[in-house]
Design a protein around this motif. Structure first.
Motif, PDB file in Angstrom:
ATOM      1  N   ARG A 215       0.728  -1.102  -0.170  1.00 39.33           N
ATOM      2  CA  ARG A 215       0.057  -0.033  -0.213  1.00 39.33           C
ATOM      3  C   ARG A 215       0.899   1.126  -0.010  1.00 39.33           C
ATOM      4  O   ARG A 215       0.620   2.258  -0.825  1.00 39.33           O
ATOM      5  CB  ARG A 215      -1.056   0.046   1.218  1.00 39.33           C
ATOM      6  CG  ARG A 215      -2.042  -0.812   1.112  1.00 39.33           C
ATOM      7  CD  ARG A 215      -2.885  -0.943   2.548  1.00 39.33           C
ATOM      8  NE  ARG A 215      -3.887  -1.980   2.375  1.00 39.33           N
ATOM      9  CZ  ARG A 215      -4.928  -1.698   1.834  1.00 39.33           C
ATOM     10  NH1 ARG A 215      -5.559  -0.395   1.670  1.00 39.33           N
ATOM     11  NH2 ARG A 215      -5.990  -2.490   1.940  1.00 39.33           N
TER      12      ARG A 215
ATOM     13  N   ARG B 297       7.516  -6.808  -6.235  1.00 37.61           N
ATOM     14  CA  ARG B 297       7.296  -7.916  -5.086  1.00 37.61           C
ATOM     15  C   ARG B 297       8.914  -8.531  -4.935  1.00 37.61           C
ATOM     16  O   ARG B 297       9.159  -8.582  -3.875  1.00 37.61           O
ATOM     17  CB  ARG B 297       6.636  -9.213  -6.017  1.00 37.61           C
ATOM     18  CG  ARG B 297       5.361  -8.798  -6.219  1.00 37.61           C
ATOM     19  CD  ARG B 297       4.551 -10.073  -6.333  1.00 37.61           C
ATOM     20  NE  ARG B 297       4.346 -10.564  -5.095  1.00 37.61           N
ATOM     21  CZ  ARG B 297       3.175 -10.081  -4.362  1.00 37.61           C
ATOM     22  NH1 ARG B 297       2.457  -9.211  -4.498  1.00 37.61           N
ATOM     23  NH2 ARG B 297       3.190 -10.806  -3.065  1.00 37.61           N
TER      24      ARG B 297
ATOM     25  N   ARG C 212     -10.562  -7.619  -5.878  1.00 36.29           N
ATOM     26  CA  ARG C 212      -9.294  -7.533  -5.415  1.00 36.29           C
ATOM     27  C   ARG C 212      -8.892  -9.007  -5.267  1.00 36.29           C
ATOM     28  O   ARG C 212      -7.671  -9.478  -5.625  1.00 36.29           O
ATOM     29  CB  ARG C 212      -9.089  -6.882  -4.043  1.00 36.29           C
ATOM     30  CG  ARG C 212      -7.634  -6.247  -3.845  1.00 36.29           C
ATOM     31  CD  ARG C 212      -7.765  -4.970  -3.183  1.00 36.29           C
ATOM     32  NE  ARG C 212      -8.375  -4.939  -1.984  1.00 36.29           N
ATOM     33  CZ  ARG C 212      -7.841  -5.212  -0.612  1.00 36.29           C
ATOM     34  NH1 ARG C 212      -6.670  -5.255  -0.585  1.00 36.29           N
ATOM     35  NH2 ARG C 212      -8.450  -4.913   0.454  1.00 36.29           N
TER      36      ARG C 212
ATOM     37  N   ASP D  86      -5.460 -10.544  -6.978  1.00 39.09           N
ATOM     38  CA  ASP D  86      -4.600 -10.929  -6.277  1.00 39.09           C
ATOM     39  C   ASP D  86      -4.235 -12.453  -6.396  1.00 39.09           C
ATOM     40  O   ASP D  86      -3.085 -13.245  -6.230  1.00 39.09           O
ATOM     41  CB  ASP D  86      -4.763 -10.828  -4.477  1.00 39.09           C
ATOM     42  CG  ASP D  86      -4.832  -9.360  -4.248  1.00 39.09           C
ATOM     43  OD1 ASP D  86      -4.198  -8.449  -5.158  1.00 39.09           O
ATOM     44  OD2 ASP D  86      -5.316  -8.866  -3.410  1.00 39.09           O
TER      45      ASP D  86
HETATM   46  O1   DC Z   1      -3.839  -7.043   3.368  1.00 33.77           O
HETATM   47  P1   DC Z   1      -4.149  -5.777   2.633  1.00 33.77           P
HETATM   48  O2   DC Z   1      -5.416  -5.581   2.100  1.00 33.77           O
HETATM   49  O3   DC Z   1      -3.650  -4.504   3.228  1.00 33.77           O
HETATM   50  O4   DC Z   1      -3.284  -5.905   1.349  1.00 33.77           O
HETATM   51  C1   DC Z   1      -3.199  -4.984   0.137  1.00 33.77           C
HETATM   52  C2   DC Z   1      -2.710  -5.691  -1.118  1.00 33.77           C
HETATM   53  O5   DC Z   1      -1.371  -5.909  -1.160  1.00 33.77           O
HETATM   54  C3   DC Z   1      -3.274  -6.719  -1.437  1.00 33.77           C
HETATM   55  O6   DC Z   1      -4.622  -6.659  -2.194  1.00 33.77           O
HETATM   56  C4   DC Z   1      -2.534  -7.600  -2.282  1.00 33.77           C
HETATM   57  C5   DC Z   1      -1.124  -6.962  -1.854  1.00 33.77           C
HETATM   58  N1   DC Z   1      -0.251  -7.989  -1.000  1.00 33.77           N
HETATM   59  C6   DC Z   1       0.262  -8.800  -1.655  1.00 33.77           C
HETATM   60  O7   DC Z   1       0.227  -8.924  -2.960  1.00 33.77           O
HETATM   61  N2   DC Z   1       1.265  -9.542  -0.786  1.00 33.77           N
HETATM   62  C7   DC Z   1       1.286  -9.588   0.255  1.00 33.77           C
HETATM   63  N3   DC Z   1       2.109 -10.454   0.957  1.00 33.77           N
HETATM   64  C8   DC Z   1       0.761  -8.754   1.067  1.00 33.77           C
HETATM   65  C9   DC Z   1      -0.319  -7.838   0.258  1.00 33.77           C
END
Ligand code: DC
Length: 219
Positions: free
Chosen positions: A39, A108, A175, A179
């Motif tokens: 975020r 990432r 989302r 994801d």
């Molecule tokens: O848990 P959150 O809703 O705050 O996460 C926000 C976004 O970050 C989620 O939609 C996908 C990404 N995310 C990710 O790809 N890998 C992670 N380890 C944590 C979050």
């Protein structure tokens, strides 16, 4: 990795954040919210006007923001270039844009490296989407939290203002789809994770169940 690492994965609204903080508090461990890191990068990209529909543009700039991440479960602050962004990273704009940013492999790579540095020798509860599968495959305990679409939408609606359960349900479905279908490190349950359906449980019950698993598996 010598200390305890508890990996907490699952979709949004499954109760990950509150449960992870409660578990860290109960066990005297640190806490890392990896979603806050995705975020924060997204917030920075929006501030700079980077075109988020262009993965190459996101990749080119993703090393610029300096991130400071707190690991105190009582006050896990997050800063970007010296600004506290704990509030702004929860905005609707960031929530809408974060899946696109977190699908970019360079983003990432940078954040997974940083997460591994913070995890270090352990004594930490780490929440996210790919902790048990990618970030900490050797974690002492891996939990995959789920909950019905209804329960998740209701929980998120209660946490936010100016939204409805229907709007939240649609936003979460969008989302989740992004994801869990992205090419790099999608949301997935590790083969050796314990799946915990939190639909019928309140927060204290979720925490109690994870603490029971920690005791059973680790001591
Ligand atoms: O848990 P959150 O809703 O705050 O996460 C926000 C976004 O970050 C989620 O939609 C996908 C990404 N995310 C990710 O790809 N890998 C992670 N380890 C944590 C979050």
């Amino acid at each position: 990795m010598s200390g305890l690492v508890v990996a907490m994965d699952g979709p949004s609204g499954s109760g990950k954040s509150s449960a992870s903080r409660g578990i860290a508090r109960a066990l005297g461990l640190r806490y890392l919210d990896t979603g806050a890191m995705y975020r924060a990068v997204t917030w920075w990209m929006l501030e700079r006007g980077v075109d988020l529909a262009d993965p190459a543009a996101v990749a080119a700039r993703c090393h610029e923001p300096a991130l400071e991440i707190g690991t105190d479960p009582d006050a896990p602050g997050i800063g970007v270039d010296g600004t506290d962004v704990s509030g702004p990273i929860r905005s609707k704009e960031v929530t809408r844009a974060v899946s696109a940013v977190s699908a970019v492999p360079e983003v990432r790579r940078r954040l997974v490296d940083l997460q591994r540095q913070i995890i270090g020798t352990g004594d930490i509860v780490v929440e996210g989407r790919d902790i048990g599968t990618v970030v900490a495959p050797d974690a002492s305990l891996k939990i995959y939290l789920t909950a019905s679409a209804d329960a998740r939408a209701r929980r998120r609606t209660a946490e936010l203002t100016g939204t409805s359960t229907e709007e939240q349900r649609a936003e979460m479905a969008r989302r989740d789809e992004l994801d869990s279908t992205r090419k790099t490190d999608p949301l997935a349950m590790a083969a050796d994770a314990v799946e915990l359906d939190t639909t019928p449980l309140d927060l204290d019950e979720v925490i109690a169940e994870v603490l029971r698993l920690v005791k059973e598996r680790i001591t």
